[in-house]
Design a protein around this motif. Structure first.
Motif, short mmCIF file in Angstrom:
data_model
loop_
_atom_site.label_atom_id
_atom_site.label_comp_id
_atom_site.label_asym_id
_atom_site.label_seq_id
_atom_site.Cartn_x
_atom_site.Cartn_y
_atom_site.Cartn_z
N MET A 230 24.79 40.65 45.33
CA MET A 230 25.63 39.49 45.52
C MET A 230 27.04 39.97 45.84
SD MET A 230 26.43 36.47 42.81
CE MET A 230 27.50 35.14 43.23
N LYS A 231 27.69 39.30 46.77
CA LYS A 231 29.05 39.62 47.15
C LYS A 231 29.99 38.49 46.75
CE LYS A 231 28.24 42.52 51.16
NZ LYS A 231 28.55 42.74 52.57
N ALA A 232 31.23 38.88 46.40
CA ALA A 232 32.27 37.90 46.12
C ALA A 232 33.57 38.44 46.69
CB ALA A 232 32.42 37.68 44.62
N ILE A 233 34.37 37.56 47.27
CA ILE A 233 35.68 37.94 47.79
C ILE A 233 36.73 37.29 46.90
CG2 ILE A 233 37.27 37.79 49.73
CD1 ILE A 233 34.79 37.82 51.56
N VAL A 234 37.65 38.12 46.41
CA VAL A 234 38.70 37.67 45.49
C VAL A 234 40.05 37.90 46.14
CG1 VAL A 234 39.76 38.06 43.23
CG2 VAL A 234 37.29 38.24 43.48
N ALA A 235 40.87 36.87 46.20
CA ALA A 235 42.23 37.01 46.72
C ALA A 235 43.18 37.16 45.54
CB ALA A 235 42.60 35.79 47.56
N THR B 122 46.42 38.29 45.90
CA THR B 122 47.68 37.78 46.44
C THR B 122 47.41 37.39 47.90
OG1 THR B 122 48.47 39.89 47.33
CG2 THR B 122 49.02 39.43 45.04
N ASP B 123 48.45 36.98 48.60
CA ASP B 123 48.29 36.68 50.03
C ASP B 123 47.92 37.93 50.82
OD1 ASP B 123 48.97 34.09 49.48
OD2 ASP B 123 51.07 34.31 50.10
N LYS B 124 48.30 39.09 50.30
CA LYS B 124 48.09 40.35 51.01
C LYS B 124 46.93 41.18 50.47
CE LYS B 124 52.98 40.65 52.04
NZ LYS B 124 54.23 41.37 51.83
N ILE B 125 46.47 40.90 49.26
CA ILE B 125 45.41 41.70 48.64
C ILE B 125 44.15 40.86 48.45
CG2 ILE B 125 44.72 43.07 46.65
CD1 ILE B 125 47.68 43.56 46.07
N ARG B 126 43.09 41.28 49.16
CA ARG B 126 41.77 40.65 49.01
C ARG B 126 40.77 41.73 48.66
NH1 ARG B 126 40.50 35.81 52.50
NH2 ARG B 126 38.52 36.89 52.64
N LEU B 127 39.93 41.45 47.69
CA LEU B 127 38.92 42.40 47.25
C LEU B 127 37.54 41.85 47.54
CD1 LEU B 127 40.29 43.15 43.68
CD2 LEU B 127 40.70 44.47 45.74
N GLU B 128 36.64 42.73 47.96
CA GLU B 128 35.24 42.35 48.10
C GLU B 128 34.46 43.09 47.04
OE1 GLU B 128 31.71 43.07 51.23
OE2 GLU B 128 33.49 42.08 52.05
N ALA C 162 37.38 38.10 36.20
CA ALA C 162 38.43 38.86 35.51
C ALA C 162 39.57 39.24 36.46
CB ALA C 162 37.83 40.11 34.87
N LEU C 163 39.22 39.74 37.64
CA LEU C 163 40.25 40.20 38.57
C LEU C 163 41.06 39.06 39.17
CD1 LEU C 163 38.25 43.03 40.33
CD2 LEU C 163 40.05 43.27 38.61
#
Length: 104
Positions: free
Chosen positions: A1-6, A8-14, A29-30
Protein backbone atom coordinates in the motif's frame (compact mmCIF):
# COMPACT_ATOMS: atom_id res chain seq x y z
CA UNK A 1 0.00 0.00 0.00
CA UNK A 2 1.23 3.49 -0.83
CA UNK A 3 0.47 6.78 0.90
CA UNK A 4 1.61 10.29 0.02
CA UNK A 5 2.09 12.69 2.93
CA UNK A 6 2.57 16.44 2.52
CA UNK A 7 4.66 17.70 5.45
CA UNK A 8 4.89 21.22 3.99
CA UNK A 9 4.25 22.88 0.63
CA UNK A 10 7.76 21.79 -0.38
CA UNK A 11 8.10 18.39 1.33
CA UNK A 12 6.06 15.40 0.17
CA UNK A 13 6.78 11.86 1.25
CA UNK A 14 5.71 8.63 -0.40
CA UNK A 15 5.37 5.73 1.99
CA UNK A 16 5.22 2.25 0.50
CA UNK A 17 4.92 -0.71 2.88
CA UNK A 18 3.58 -4.22 2.32
CA UNK A 19 1.48 -4.03 5.46
CA UNK A 20 -1.37 -1.52 5.10
CA UNK A 21 -1.46 -0.79 8.83
CA UNK A 22 2.28 0.00 8.77
CA UNK A 23 1.74 2.43 5.88
CA UNK A 24 -1.15 4.11 7.67
CA UNK A 25 0.74 4.25 10.97
CA UNK A 26 3.73 6.03 9.39
CA UNK A 27 1.56 8.35 7.32
CA UNK A 28 -0.50 9.39 10.34
CA UNK A 29 2.51 9.97 12.60
CA UNK A 30 4.51 11.91 10.01
CA UNK A 31 1.60 14.09 8.93
CA UNK A 32 0.63 15.07 12.48
CA UNK A 33 3.54 16.83 14.17
CA UNK A 34 2.93 18.99 17.24
CA UNK A 35 1.20 22.22 16.18
CA UNK A 36 1.70 24.44 19.23
CA UNK A 37 5.00 25.25 20.90
CA UNK A 38 5.49 25.55 24.66
CA UNK A 39 5.71 29.34 24.18
CA UNK A 40 2.23 29.28 22.61
CA UNK A 41 3.44 29.98 19.08
CA UNK A 42 1.66 28.18 16.23
CA UNK A 43 3.13 30.10 13.26
CA UNK A 44 6.22 29.43 11.17
CA UNK A 45 7.19 26.07 12.71
CA UNK A 46 9.80 24.45 10.46
CA UNK A 47 11.68 21.16 10.10
CA UNK A 48 15.37 20.67 10.86
CA UNK A 49 17.58 17.60 11.03
CA UNK A 50 21.01 16.63 12.25
CA UNK A 51 23.28 13.61 12.41
CA UNK A 52 25.45 12.55 15.34
CA UNK A 53 28.94 10.99 15.29
CA UNK A 54 27.47 7.47 15.10
CA UNK A 55 25.43 8.35 12.01
CA UNK A 56 22.02 8.51 13.71
CA UNK A 57 19.70 10.99 12.01
CA UNK A 58 17.38 13.22 14.03
CA UNK A 59 14.35 15.08 12.64
CA UNK A 60 12.91 18.03 14.56
CA UNK A 61 10.13 20.56 14.27
CA UNK A 62 11.51 23.89 15.47
CA UNK A 63 9.85 27.07 16.74
CA UNK A 64 11.24 30.28 15.22
CA UNK A 65 10.02 32.32 18.17
CA UNK A 66 11.74 30.61 21.12
CA UNK A 67 13.94 27.92 19.52
CA UNK A 68 12.21 24.96 21.19
CA UNK A 69 12.14 21.65 19.30
CA UNK A 70 9.77 18.73 18.97
CA UNK A 71 11.75 15.62 18.04
CA UNK A 72 10.46 12.82 15.85
CA UNK A 73 10.83 9.60 17.82
CA UNK A 74 10.80 5.97 16.77
CA UNK A 75 9.35 3.14 18.81
CA UNK A 76 11.69 0.16 19.28
CA UNK A 77 9.25 -2.25 17.67
CA UNK A 78 7.82 -0.09 14.87
CA UNK A 79 6.30 3.29 14.17
CA UNK A 80 7.00 6.94 14.90
CA UNK A 81 5.80 9.62 17.31
CA UNK A 82 6.43 13.30 18.08
CA UNK A 83 7.93 14.31 21.43
CA UNK A 84 6.53 17.39 23.17
CA UNK A 85 8.32 20.66 22.46
CA UNK A 86 11.30 21.33 24.71
CA UNK A 87 13.87 24.08 24.83
CA UNK A 88 17.55 23.24 25.12
CA UNK A 89 19.08 24.86 28.19
CA UNK A 90 22.82 24.25 28.58
CA UNK A 91 23.98 23.16 32.01
CA UNK A 92 25.63 25.95 33.95
CA UNK A 93 29.16 25.37 35.17
CA UNK A 94 29.36 26.33 38.84
CA UNK A 95 31.70 29.26 39.42
CA UNK A 96 33.43 28.65 42.73
CA UNK A 97 36.07 31.30 42.10
CA UNK A 98 38.75 28.77 41.19
CA UNK A 99 39.97 28.67 37.63
CA UNK A 100 40.70 25.26 36.17
CA UNK A 101 44.15 25.16 34.57
CA UNK A 102 44.36 24.07 30.96
CA UNK A 103 46.77 21.20 30.41
CA UNK A 104 48.83 21.41 27.24
Amino acid sequence: MKAIVALTDKIRLEIDERDEMETLSKAIALSNPKRKCICGNTEGLYFTSNKDKEGNVYVNLKCPKCGARSKLGRYKTSGFFWHDFEKYVPKEVPDNGQATPIKR
